[in-house]
Write a protein that holds these residues in place. Structure first.
Motif, PDB file in Angstrom:
ATOM      1  N   LEU A  44      14.888 -12.532   3.087  1.00 23.88           N
ATOM      2  CA  LEU A  44      13.297 -13.161   3.245  1.00 23.88           C
ATOM      3  C   LEU A  44      12.353 -12.018   3.117  1.00 23.88           C
ATOM      4  CD1 LEU A  44      12.139 -15.976   3.907  1.00 23.88           C
ATOM      5  CD2 LEU A  44      12.036 -15.296   6.334  1.00 23.88           C
ATOM      6  N   VAL A  45      12.657 -11.158   3.801  1.00 24.03           N
ATOM      7  CA  VAL A  45      11.552 -10.072   3.677  1.00 24.03           C
ATOM      8  C   VAL A  45      11.253  -9.303   2.415  1.00 24.03           C
ATOM      9  CG1 VAL A  45      10.969  -7.545   4.783  1.00 24.03           C
ATOM     10  CG2 VAL A  45      11.574  -9.685   6.151  1.00 24.03           C
ATOM     11  N   GLY A  46      12.803  -9.024   1.707  1.00 21.08           N
ATOM     12  CA  GLY A  46      12.763  -8.413   0.415  1.00 21.08           C
ATOM     13  C   GLY A  46      11.799  -9.301  -0.594  1.00 21.08           C
ATOM     14  N   ALA A  47      11.985 -10.548  -0.551  1.00 26.68           N
ATOM     15  CA  ALA A  47      11.341 -11.582  -1.470  1.00 26.68           C
ATOM     16  C   ALA A  47       9.903 -11.511  -1.214  1.00 26.68           C
ATOM     17  CB  ALA A  47      11.762 -13.037  -1.045  1.00 26.68           C
ATOM     18  N   VAL A  48       9.393 -11.488  -0.018  1.00 25.04           N
ATOM     19  CA  VAL A  48       8.019 -11.205   0.345  1.00 25.04           C
ATOM     20  C   VAL A  48       7.435  -9.897  -0.042  1.00 25.04           C
ATOM     21  CG1 VAL A  48       6.164 -10.956   2.076  1.00 25.04           C
ATOM     22  CG2 VAL A  48       7.992 -12.895   2.339  1.00 25.04           C
ATOM     23  N   LEU A  49       8.084  -8.858  -0.104  1.00 22.09           N
ATOM     24  CA  LEU A  49       7.947  -7.311  -0.425  1.00 22.09           C
ATOM     25  C   LEU A  49       7.666  -7.452  -2.107  1.00 22.09           C
ATOM     26  CD1 LEU A  49       9.591  -5.130   1.960  1.00 22.09           C
ATOM     27  CD2 LEU A  49       7.216  -5.609   1.850  1.00 22.09           C
ATOM     28  N   ALA A  50       8.849  -8.158  -2.595  1.00 20.55           N
ATOM     29  CA  ALA A  50       8.793  -8.177  -3.939  1.00 20.55           C
ATOM     30  C   ALA A  50       7.421  -8.813  -4.726  1.00 20.55           C
ATOM     31  CB  ALA A  50      10.047  -8.876  -4.516  1.00 20.55           C
ATOM     32  N   MET A  51       7.146 -10.100  -4.030  1.00 18.94           N
ATOM     33  CA  MET A  51       6.026 -10.739  -4.336  1.00 18.94           C
ATOM     34  C   MET A  51       4.704  -9.971  -4.072  1.00 18.94           C
ATOM     35  SD  MET A  51       6.291 -14.696  -3.102  1.00 18.94           S
ATOM     36  CE  MET A  51       7.474 -14.398  -1.592  1.00 18.94           C
ATOM     37  N   LEU A  52       4.618  -9.219  -3.135  1.00 18.08           N
ATOM     38  CA  LEU A  52       3.603  -8.286  -2.996  1.00 18.08           C
ATOM     39  C   LEU A  52       3.601  -6.826  -4.005  1.00 18.08           C
ATOM     40  CD1 LEU A  52       3.290  -8.234   0.898  1.00 18.08           C
ATOM     41  CD2 LEU A  52       1.890  -9.582  -0.524  1.00 18.08           C
ATOM     42  N   GLY A  53       4.730  -6.691  -4.601  1.00 17.28           N
ATOM     43  CA  GLY A  53       4.841  -5.759  -5.616  1.00 17.28           C
ATOM     44  C   GLY A  53       5.081  -4.638  -4.978  1.00 17.28           C
ATOM     45  N   LEU A  54       5.687  -4.413  -3.814  1.00 19.88           N
ATOM     46  CA  LEU A  54       6.331  -3.333  -3.196  1.00 19.88           C
ATOM     47  C   LEU A  54       7.685  -3.064  -2.976  1.00 19.88           C
ATOM     48  CD1 LEU A  54       4.237  -3.802   0.506  1.00 19.88           C
ATOM     49  CD2 LEU A  54       3.827  -2.352  -1.306  1.00 19.88           C
ATOM     50  N   THR A  55       8.092  -1.820  -3.239  1.00 20.55           N
ATOM     51  CA  THR A  55       9.206  -1.579  -3.573  1.00 20.55           C
ATOM     52  C   THR A  55       9.839  -0.416  -2.471  1.00 20.55           C
ATOM     53  OG1 THR A  55       8.848   0.474  -5.031  1.00 20.55           O
ATOM     54  CG2 THR A  55       9.340  -1.497  -6.192  1.00 20.55           C
ATOM     55  N   PRO A  56      11.130  -0.343  -2.192  1.00 26.50           N
ATOM     56  CA  PRO A  56      11.576   0.559  -1.097  1.00 26.50           C
ATOM     57  C   PRO A  56      10.974   1.984  -1.142  1.00 26.50           C
ATOM     58  CG  PRO A  56      13.195  -0.957  -1.775  1.00 26.50           C
ATOM     59  CD  PRO A  56      12.113  -0.975  -2.675  1.00 26.50           C
ATOM     60  N   GLU A  57      10.989   2.402  -2.698  1.00 25.11           N
ATOM     61  CA  GLU A  57      10.655   3.930  -2.974  1.00 25.11           C
ATOM     62  C   GLU A  57       8.983   3.848  -2.589  1.00 25.11           C
ATOM     63  OE1 GLU A  57      11.799   1.703  -5.434  1.00 25.11           O
ATOM     64  OE2 GLU A  57      13.809   2.605  -5.478  1.00 25.11           O
ATOM     65  N   ARG A  58       8.326   3.039  -2.922  1.00 23.01           N
ATOM     66  CA  ARG A  58       6.966   3.079  -2.608  1.00 23.01           C
ATOM     67  C   ARG A  58       6.434   2.908  -1.091  1.00 23.01           C
ATOM     68  NH1 ARG A  58       3.394  -1.293  -6.143  1.00 23.01           N
ATOM     69  NH2 ARG A  58       1.643   0.075  -5.351  1.00 23.01           N
ATOM     70  N   LEU A  59       7.337   2.202  -0.434  1.00 26.16           N
ATOM     71  CA  LEU A  59       7.162   2.276   0.992  1.00 26.16           C
ATOM     72  C   LEU A  59       7.528   3.505   1.895  1.00 26.16           C
ATOM     73  CD1 LEU A  59       8.616  -1.341   1.888  1.00 26.16           C
ATOM     74  CD2 LEU A  59       6.371  -0.569   2.037  1.00 26.16           C
ATOM     75  N   PHE A  60       8.693   4.184   1.147  1.00 27.40           N
ATOM     76  CA  PHE A  60       9.115   5.335   1.704  1.00 27.40           C
ATOM     77  C   PHE A  60       7.823   6.443   1.335  1.00 27.40           C
ATOM     78  CE2 PHE A  60      13.363   3.870   2.079  1.00 27.40           C
ATOM     79  CZ  PHE A  60      13.741   3.980   3.285  1.00 27.40           C
ATOM     80  N   TRP A  61       7.507   6.625   0.216  1.00 29.43           N
ATOM     81  CA  TRP A  61       6.641   7.486  -0.354  1.00 29.43           C
ATOM     82  C   TRP A  61       5.331   7.439   0.641  1.00 29.43           C
ATOM     83  CZ3 TRP A  61       6.305  11.971  -2.637  1.00 29.43           C
ATOM     84  CH2 TRP A  61       5.369  12.436  -3.090  1.00 29.43           C
ATOM     85  N   ALA A  63       5.011   6.065   3.546  1.00 30.23           N
ATOM     86  CA  ALA A  63       5.366   6.553   4.922  1.00 30.23           C
ATOM     87  C   ALA A  63       5.433   8.269   5.083  1.00 30.23           C
ATOM     88  CB  ALA A  63       6.626   5.954   5.574  1.00 30.23           C
ATOM     89  N   TYR A  64       5.807   8.930   4.062  1.00 31.03           N
ATOM     90  CA  TYR A  64       5.987  10.085   3.966  1.00 31.03           C
ATOM     91  C   TYR A  64       4.435  10.730   3.680  1.00 31.03           C
ATOM     92  CZ  TYR A  64       6.093  14.599   1.741  1.00 31.03           C
ATOM     93  OH  TYR A  64       6.120  16.116   1.460  1.00 31.03           O
ATOM     94  N   GLU A  65       3.746  10.142   2.919  1.00 36.68           N
ATOM     95  CA  GLU A  65       2.287  10.586   2.559  1.00 36.68           C
ATOM     96  C   GLU A  65       1.380  10.531   3.996  1.00 36.68           C
ATOM     97  OE1 GLU A  65       0.674  12.446   0.140  1.00 36.68           O
ATOM     98  OE2 GLU A  65       2.444  12.313  -0.629  1.00 36.68           O
ATOM     99  N   THR A  66       1.713   9.562   4.628  1.00 36.82           N
ATOM    100  CA  THR A  66       0.992   9.101   6.209  1.00 36.82           C
ATOM    101  C   THR A  66       1.271  10.197   6.966  1.00 36.82           C
ATOM    102  OG1 THR A  66       0.932   6.747   5.462  1.00 36.82           O
ATOM    103  CG2 THR A  66       0.593   7.401   7.901  1.00 36.82           C
ATOM    104  N   ILE A  67       2.590  10.478   7.360  1.00 39.30           N
ATOM    105  CA  ILE A  67       2.989  11.431   8.155  1.00 39.30           C
ATOM    106  C   ILE A  67       2.589  12.804   7.669  1.00 39.30           C
ATOM    107  CG2 ILE A  67       4.959  12.654   8.791  1.00 39.30           C
ATOM    108  CD1 ILE A  67       6.499  10.060   8.661  1.00 39.30           C
ATOM    109  N   ARG A  68       2.541  13.180   6.411  1.00 37.47           N
ATOM    110  CA  ARG A  68       1.806  14.365   5.902  1.00 37.47           C
ATOM    111  C   ARG A  68       0.487  14.697   6.219  1.00 37.47           C
ATOM    112  NH1 ARG A  68       1.361  15.967  -0.001  1.00 37.47           N
ATOM    113  NH2 ARG A  68       0.443  18.174   0.121  1.00 37.47           N
TER     114      ARG A  68
END
Length: 105
Positions: A44-61, A63-68
């Motif tokens: 369910l969450v994967g489908a919603v994220l796919a509809m928003l155009g978000l990928t796991p790579e983009r989410l991790f990137w 998060a990394y940029e925010t922490i940096r």
């Protein structure tokens, strides 16, 4: 009637005290049921994220940029704080030293 053997209290049987085993208590139910719930929610969450155009790579990137950025902001603040200390010390320390010299007389 005393020839019936008494059962020990239920606490003598680990995992049969009405609360379930330690694993079941930890994960919140039977492993199969928890696995199915997690699988369903993941789809369910994967489908919603796919509809928003978000990928796991983009989410991790992201998060990394925010922490940096937070670390950079923190170090920049420490750098500014150090400069404020030095600027103030240039004025405060000589005044303190002069006041101590005059107080010693």
């Amino acid at each position: 009637m005393e020839h019936f053997q008494q059962r020990p209290p239920q606490a003598a049987y680990p995992g049969r005290d009405g609360r379930g085993s330690g694993l079941r208590r930890f994960i919140g139910g039977s492993p199969a049921a928890v696995f199915l719930r997690l699988l369903f929610l993941s789809v369910l969450v994967g489908a919603v994220l796919a509809m928003l155009g978000l990928t796991p790579e983009r989410l991790f990137w992201h998060a990394y940029e925010t922490i940096r950025a937070l670390f950079d902001l923190g170090f920049e603040t420490l750098h500014d704080f150090g400069r404020w200390i030095l600027a103030g010390a240039v004025i405060v320390v000589p005044i303190w030293l002069i006041s101590r010299l005059f107080a010693a007389r």
